[in-house]
Each structure stands twice: as structure tokens, then as C-alpha cells.
Design a protein around this motif. Sequence first.
Motif, PDB file in Angstrom:
ATOM      1  N   ILE A 194       0.797  -1.314   0.069  1.00  0.00           N
ATOM      2  CA  ILE A 194       0.185   0.112   0.015  1.00  0.00           C
ATOM      3  C   ILE A 194       0.757   1.222  -0.092  1.00  0.00           C
ATOM      4  N   LEU A 195       1.993   1.203   0.535  1.00  0.00           N
ATOM      5  CA  LEU A 195       2.941   2.195   0.577  1.00  0.00           C
ATOM      6  C   LEU A 195       3.423   2.664  -0.578  1.00  0.00           C
ATOM      7  N   ILE A 196       3.891   1.610  -1.299  1.00  0.00           N
ATOM      8  CA  ILE A 196       4.170   1.774  -2.838  1.00  0.00           C
ATOM      9  C   ILE A 196       3.228   2.296  -3.635  1.00  0.00           C
ATOM     10  N   ILE A 197       2.068   1.788  -3.660  1.00  0.00           N
ATOM     11  CA  ILE A 197       0.808   2.305  -4.370  1.00  0.00           C
ATOM     12  C   ILE A 197       0.678   3.970  -3.965  1.00  0.00           C
ATOM     13  N   ILE A 198       0.730   4.191  -2.814  1.00  0.00           N
ATOM     14  CA  ILE A 198       0.318   5.356  -2.372  1.00  0.00           C
ATOM     15  C   ILE A 198       1.564   6.573  -2.990  1.00  0.00           C
ATOM     16  N   ALA A 199       2.954   6.158  -3.109  1.00  0.00           N
ATOM     17  CA  ALA A 199       4.065   6.580  -3.465  1.00  0.00           C
ATOM     18  C   ALA A 199       3.960   6.957  -4.712  1.00  0.00           C
ATOM     19  N   LEU A 200       3.565   6.226  -5.627  1.00  0.00           N
ATOM     20  CA  LEU A 200       3.477   6.058  -7.088  1.00  0.00           C
ATOM     21  C   LEU A 200       2.264   6.819  -7.703  1.00  0.00           C
ATOM     22  N   ILE A 201       1.267   6.764  -6.841  1.00  0.00           N
ATOM     23  CA  ILE A 201      -0.121   7.730  -7.128  1.00  0.00           C
ATOM     24  C   ILE A 201       0.001   9.172  -6.884  1.00  0.00           C
ATOM     25  N   GLY A 202       1.082   9.210  -5.815  1.00  0.00           N
ATOM     26  CA  GLY A 202       1.306  10.570  -5.471  1.00  0.00           C
ATOM     27  C   GLY A 202       2.205  11.280  -6.129  1.00  0.00           C
ATOM     28  N   PHE A 203       3.274  10.774  -7.130  1.00  0.00           N
ATOM     29  CA  PHE A 203       3.934  11.660  -7.765  1.00  0.00           C
ATOM     30  C   PHE A 203       3.394  12.845  -8.633  1.00  0.00           C
ATOM     31  N   PRO A 204       2.182  12.408  -9.289  1.00  0.00           N
ATOM     32  CA  PRO A 204       1.459  13.562  -9.974  1.00  0.00           C
ATOM     33  C   PRO A 204       1.180  14.631  -9.079  1.00  0.00           C
ATOM     34  N   GLN A 205       0.547  14.505  -8.058  1.00  0.00           N
ATOM     35  CA  GLN A 205       0.066  15.473  -7.033  1.00  0.00           C
ATOM     36  C   GLN A 205       1.127  16.159  -6.426  1.00  0.00           C
ATOM     37  N   LEU A 206       2.196  15.616  -6.029  1.00  0.00           N
ATOM     38  CA  LEU A 206       3.382  16.102  -5.440  1.00  0.00           C
ATOM     39  C   LEU A 206       4.039  17.053  -6.229  1.00  0.00           C
ATOM     40  N   SER A 207       4.144  16.752  -7.555  1.00  0.00           N
ATOM     41  CA  SER A 207       4.789  17.602  -8.625  1.00  0.00           C
ATOM     42  C   SER A 207       3.978  18.641  -8.917  1.00  0.00           C
ATOM     43  N   MET A 225       6.914  19.189 -19.085  1.00  0.00           N
ATOM     44  CA  MET A 225       6.320  18.241 -19.731  1.00  0.00           C
ATOM     45  C   MET A 225       6.927  16.788 -19.468  1.00  0.00           C
ATOM     46  N   VAL A 226       8.257  16.685 -19.502  1.00  0.00           N
ATOM     47  CA  VAL A 226       8.848  15.178 -19.505  1.00  0.00           C
ATOM     48  C   VAL A 226       8.536  14.852 -18.240  1.00  0.00           C
ATOM     49  N   GLN A 227       8.597  15.798 -16.979  1.00  0.00           N
ATOM     50  CA  GLN A 227       8.211  15.138 -15.650  1.00  0.00           C
ATOM     51  C   GLN A 227       6.900  14.536 -15.699  1.00  0.00           C
ATOM     52  N   ALA A 228       5.782  15.536 -16.151  1.00  0.00           N
ATOM     53  CA  ALA A 228       4.439  15.143 -16.253  1.00  0.00           C
ATOM     54  C   ALA A 228       4.153  13.806 -17.053  1.00  0.00           C
ATOM     55  N   ALA A 267       5.331  10.921 -14.766  1.00  0.00           N
ATOM     56  CA  ALA A 267       4.526  10.795 -13.728  1.00  0.00           C
ATOM     57  C   ALA A 267       3.196  10.273 -13.790  1.00  0.00           C
ATOM     58  N   ALA A 268       2.642  10.390 -15.087  1.00  0.00           N
ATOM     59  CA  ALA A 268       1.506   9.800 -15.675  1.00  0.00           C
ATOM     60  C   ALA A 268       1.655   8.101 -15.368  1.00  0.00           C
ATOM     61  N   ALA A 269       2.672   7.554 -15.755  1.00  0.00           N
ATOM     62  CA  ALA A 269       2.976   6.128 -15.359  1.00  0.00           C
ATOM     63  C   ALA A 269       2.538   5.797 -14.147  1.00  0.00           C
ATOM     64  N   GLY A 270       2.934   6.706 -13.103  1.00  0.00           N
ATOM     65  CA  GLY A 270       2.826   6.195 -11.630  1.00  0.00           C
ATOM     66  C   GLY A 270       0.963   6.003 -11.347  1.00  0.00           C
ATOM     67  N   SER A 271       0.529   7.050 -11.991  1.00  0.00           N
ATOM     68  CA  SER A 271      -1.060   6.977 -11.692  1.00  0.00           C
ATOM     69  C   SER A 271      -1.884   5.917 -12.508  1.00  0.00           C
ATOM     70  N   VAL A 272      -1.604   5.917 -13.842  1.00  0.00           N
ATOM     71  CA  VAL A 272      -2.660   4.966 -14.573  1.00  0.00           C
ATOM     72  C   VAL A 272      -1.941   3.555 -14.313  1.00  0.00           C
ATOM     73  N   ILE A 273      -0.915   3.333 -14.157  1.00  0.00           N
ATOM     74  CA  ILE A 273      -0.451   1.959 -14.081  1.00  0.00           C
ATOM     75  C   ILE A 273      -0.710   1.334 -12.871  1.00  0.00           C
ATOM     76  N   THR A 274      -0.572   2.272 -11.596  1.00  0.00           N
ATOM     77  CA  THR A 274      -0.791   1.800 -10.265  1.00  0.00           C
ATOM     78  C   THR A 274      -2.404   1.502 -10.147  1.00  0.00           C
ATOM     79  N   GLN A 275      -3.222   2.319 -10.918  1.00  0.00           N
ATOM     80  CA  GLN A 275      -4.424   1.989 -10.600  1.00  0.00           C
ATOM     81  C   GLN A 275      -4.809   0.650 -11.552  1.00  0.00           C
ATOM     82  N   THR A 276      -4.152   0.434 -12.375  1.00  0.00           N
ATOM     83  CA  THR A 276      -4.567  -0.676 -13.138  1.00  0.00           C
ATOM     84  C   THR A 276      -4.072  -2.038 -12.176  1.00  0.00           C
ATOM     85  N   PHE A 277      -2.587  -1.766 -11.561  1.00  0.00           N
ATOM     86  CA  PHE A 277      -2.374  -2.788 -10.612  1.00  0.00           C
ATOM     87  C   PHE A 277      -3.346  -3.107  -9.490  1.00  0.00           C
ATOM     88  N   MET A 278      -3.980  -2.128  -9.001  1.00  0.00           N
ATOM     89  CA  MET A 278      -4.887  -2.208  -7.872  1.00  0.00           C
ATOM     90  C   MET A 278      -6.043  -3.263  -8.300  1.00  0.00           C
TER      91      MET A 278
END
Length: 151
Positions: free
Chosen positions: A12-25, A106-109, A112-123
Motif C-alpha cells: 500500500i505504501l508503494i501504491i500511495i507513493a506511485l499515485i502521489g507523484f503527480p499530485q506532489l509534482s 512536460m517530461v516530468q508530467a 509521472a502519468a505512468a505512476g497514476s495509470v499503471i498503479t490504478q491498473t495494478f490495484m
Amino acid sequence: MRNERPKKQPSILIIIALIGFPQLSESIFTPILPVLSDRFSVSGSTIQLVMSTYFFAFAFGVLYFGYLSDRIGRRNAMLIGLCIYLMGNMGLLLSSDFNWLLFVRMVQAFGAAAGSVITQTFMREAFNGEKREKIFTQVGEPLPYHQLLAH
């Protein structure tokens, strides 16, 4: 019949971290826009491009990494996205020109999208029923610090 290993459930910590990248950025940049405007000698409306380009690249990244993760696998697509995200962050650190800042933002964003979309798929793939609902709730509503440590 081939010998399949059981699917390992992600932390769950890894999930939160990966999904949190976009919001943090995004959250880091919002309060420093006036400072960036002064630093790069651009108007307040021009500095808003930093946020606009972020959202545009993030949206494109969601589409791209969703497709890529289906083609080459979740893990490989996530690793590529994280590398792109880190390159964008390094570029931001070294920015000395406004146009370069926009590009690496733009490169950063995009990464970061990978963390959001792939983590939701993981879940969706790793959890079922009530467990899935509980995980999505926990990720959507951050836990107090002491509860995070208990996981």
C-alpha cells in the motif's frame, strides 16, 4: 499445464507513493509560481504555462502509458515512466531558461502519468471485492502517519 507463480500483491505504501507523484509534482509548483516568474523574468500569465503544459503532458502520458503497459507489461512500463519522471526532475533542477523549464516540466508530467495509470491498473488486477474497495479508499484518503507505518 504451465507452472504459474501466484500474483504478489503490491504494498500500500508503494501504491500511495506511485499515485502521489503527480499530485506532489503539481503541489510543489503552485506556490512557487511567483518566484519562478521573477527568476525567469516572465509575466504571471506566461508562468501559468508551467501548469498548463504539465496537465497537457500528463493527459497524454496517461494515454501512452496505459497503452504501453498493455504492450510491454506493467512493470516495464512503470520503470520507463519512473526514469522519464526522474529525468524531468533533474532537468527542472538544472533549468536556467524558461523554455527549457517548460520542456522538462512536460517530461516530468509525462513520466509521472505512468505512476497514476499503471498503479490504478495494478490495484484493479491485484485486489478483488471488498479488499479492492478498501485499497482504493485508502489510496484516495491518506491515512494518518502512524497508520501508514503499521502497513
